[in-house]
Design an enzyme around this catalytic site. Sequence first.
Site, PDB file in Angstrom:
ATOM      1  N   LYS A   1      -8.276  18.781 -21.398  1.00 48.13           N
ATOM      2  CA  LYS A   1      -7.918  19.384 -22.681  1.00 48.13           C
ATOM      3  C   LYS A   1      -6.963  18.545 -23.532  1.00 48.13           C
ATOM      4  O   LYS A   1      -6.063  17.890 -23.028  1.00 48.13           O
ATOM      5  CB  LYS A   1      -7.276  20.765 -22.456  1.00 48.13           C
ATOM      6  CG  LYS A   1      -8.224  21.819 -21.923  1.00 48.13           C
ATOM      7  CD  LYS A   1      -9.390  22.127 -22.849  1.00 48.13           C
ATOM      8  CE  LYS A   1      -8.988  23.049 -23.981  1.00 48.13           C
ATOM      9  NZ  LYS A   1      -8.709  24.412 -23.588  1.00 48.13           N
TER      10      LYS A   1
ATOM     11  N   SER B   1      -3.451  21.061 -21.204  1.00 52.15           N
ATOM     12  CA  SER B   1      -3.537  22.353 -20.534  1.00 52.15           C
ATOM     13  C   SER B   1      -2.884  22.217 -19.162  1.00 52.15           C
ATOM     14  O   SER B   1      -2.911  21.154 -18.551  1.00 52.15           O
ATOM     15  CB  SER B   1      -5.005  22.753 -20.386  1.00 52.15           C
ATOM     16  OG  SER B   1      -5.151  23.657 -19.310  1.00 52.15           O
TER      17      SER B   1
ATOM     18  N   HIS C   1     -20.482  29.061 -46.363  1.00 52.58           N
ATOM     19  CA  HIS C   1     -20.791  29.957 -45.240  1.00 52.58           C
ATOM     20  C   HIS C   1     -20.689  29.226 -43.896  1.00 52.58           C
ATOM     21  O   HIS C   1     -21.353  29.613 -42.925  1.00 52.58           O
ATOM     22  CB  HIS C   1     -22.203  30.568 -45.367  1.00 52.58           C
ATOM     23  CG  HIS C   1     -22.508  31.123 -46.728  1.00 52.58           C
ATOM     24  ND1 HIS C   1     -22.263  32.425 -47.071  1.00 52.58           N
ATOM     25  CD2 HIS C   1     -23.008  30.521 -47.830  1.00 52.58           C
ATOM     26  CE1 HIS C   1     -22.622  32.619 -48.344  1.00 52.58           C
ATOM     27  NE2 HIS C   1     -23.065  31.463 -48.825  1.00 52.58           N
TER      28      HIS C   1
ATOM     29  N   GLU D   1      -2.545  25.255 -34.697  1.00 51.34           N
ATOM     30  CA  GLU D   1      -2.669  26.673 -34.330  1.00 51.34           C
ATOM     31  C   GLU D   1      -1.373  27.424 -34.607  1.00 51.34           C
ATOM     32  O   GLU D   1      -1.378  28.568 -35.069  1.00 51.34           O
ATOM     33  CB  GLU D   1      -3.024  26.805 -32.846  1.00 51.34           C
ATOM     34  CG  GLU D   1      -4.431  26.335 -32.531  1.00 51.34           C
ATOM     35  CD  GLU D   1      -4.651  26.182 -31.030  1.00 51.34           C
ATOM     36  OE1 GLU D   1      -4.455  27.163 -30.298  1.00 51.34           O
ATOM     37  OE2 GLU D   1      -4.995  25.069 -30.597  1.00 51.34           O
TER      38      GLU D   1
END
Length: 457
Positions: free
Chosen positions: A283, A277, A156, A290
């Site tokens: 970043k 970024s 979980h 992704e």
Amino acid sequence: MAKMWAGRTAGNTDRIADDFNSSIHFDSRMYRQDIAGSMAHAAMLAKQGILTAAEAEELIAGLGGILEDLQSGKLEIDPLAEDIHMFVEQVLTERLGDVGKKLHTARSRNDQVALDLRMYLREELDGIVKLVEQLIATVTAKAEQYADVIMPGYTHLQRAQPILFGHHLMAYAMMLLRDVQRLADCRGRMNLSPIGCCALAGTTYDTDRRFEAERLGFDGICLNSLDGVSDRDFALEMLSALSILMMHLSRFSEEIILWCSWEFKFVELSDAYTTGSSIMPQKKNPDMAELVRGKTGRVYGDLMALLTTLKGIPLAYNKDMQEDKESIFDAVDTVKMCLQVFDGMVATMEANVDNMLTAAQKGFINATDLADYLVKKGMPFRTAYKISGQLVALCIQEGTVLEALPLETYLTFSDLFEKDLYDAISLRTCVEKRSSEGGTSLASVKAQIAYVKEQLK
Ligand code: ARG
């Protein structure tokens, strides 16, 4: 230009209809298979006395010349040709004259395209299997490198029990191993030859389908001509196997993305596999992971597209089936890119061993072991479970952890507690005691690594 099939009609199709009908811009990638198939066909026609030996030799040499010229760039694929099959035959006829027109005896484009696709895909499948095996080797090497690093195991997405990072990584090696098995299984059914099924019903010529199949490296032939020309199960099976493979890569990606976040900081990806970024200077984004996760949707889409294309078409060949190629080609290209980038990303990924251990120390993930400690001293499990829970609640209240509670505190809960409890709940003990086969103990992880390495041989 009039079509080669002009006769029944003038063969002068409308320009838009022509573009719509044409598949050359995506099926030209099968030119090698198309030529190899035609060479075997010419050889078979000669062996059976349907063509003379001299004619077959001329055809085979002509086809060889086309192959060479395409590879060297001397001959370019004509974007106005209808498809790769027509293009090759057209060039052959231009170069050889009337003999070229004999090649298409006792076959049809319907069995030809099915043949080319099976040959093309089996080669791509072998390449993909190699890439998956490479990734398995990389994941297994990482597991070996971090075999004894303790991290929290989750259910979980809540910290559950301590595990070894090597154990976690080996879970992915097992999934990828199944992907290899699935692809190999699919290859068996793919590797049957449809050539000689002809348009749909077989042929009146005395052909030798098995000779042709053997020449082209097939294990056997499709036994029903209607099925042979209209079966695309092999492409669907491959798409299914690729979809499952992508699902595995996507789950792995998701974990890597989480692990890279400041909330976890379990791993550090190499700069070579991250991006920055355009506005936020701090970043370091896990774009590769992704994108693999994103492209999974695309491969599922390819599977759905082909399933849907095939579901309503009557036997045998229908032009709808030309739509099979773009889906499977897109999936093949996508999976190959994903596997390559993923391999490099995992190979250069580094674990933040301290952060993993710190996280493992914070979630009371040894509470099960504390209860088990009392059980082993004679307490019924439910009672032990309750006491452990109360001790966790006390720790939360006091902002401490089970390992740091003094023995006196433990004794107020049960006089079964002794000094050896600290060893029993140390994370290392918790991991090492889980020595059941397939469990997280170091010995088990090493056995898994040895098993996978053996499978890769
Ligand atoms: N380009 C076609 C395809 O990809 C070849 C088969 C055409 N056959 C036919 N009878 N029109 O499916």
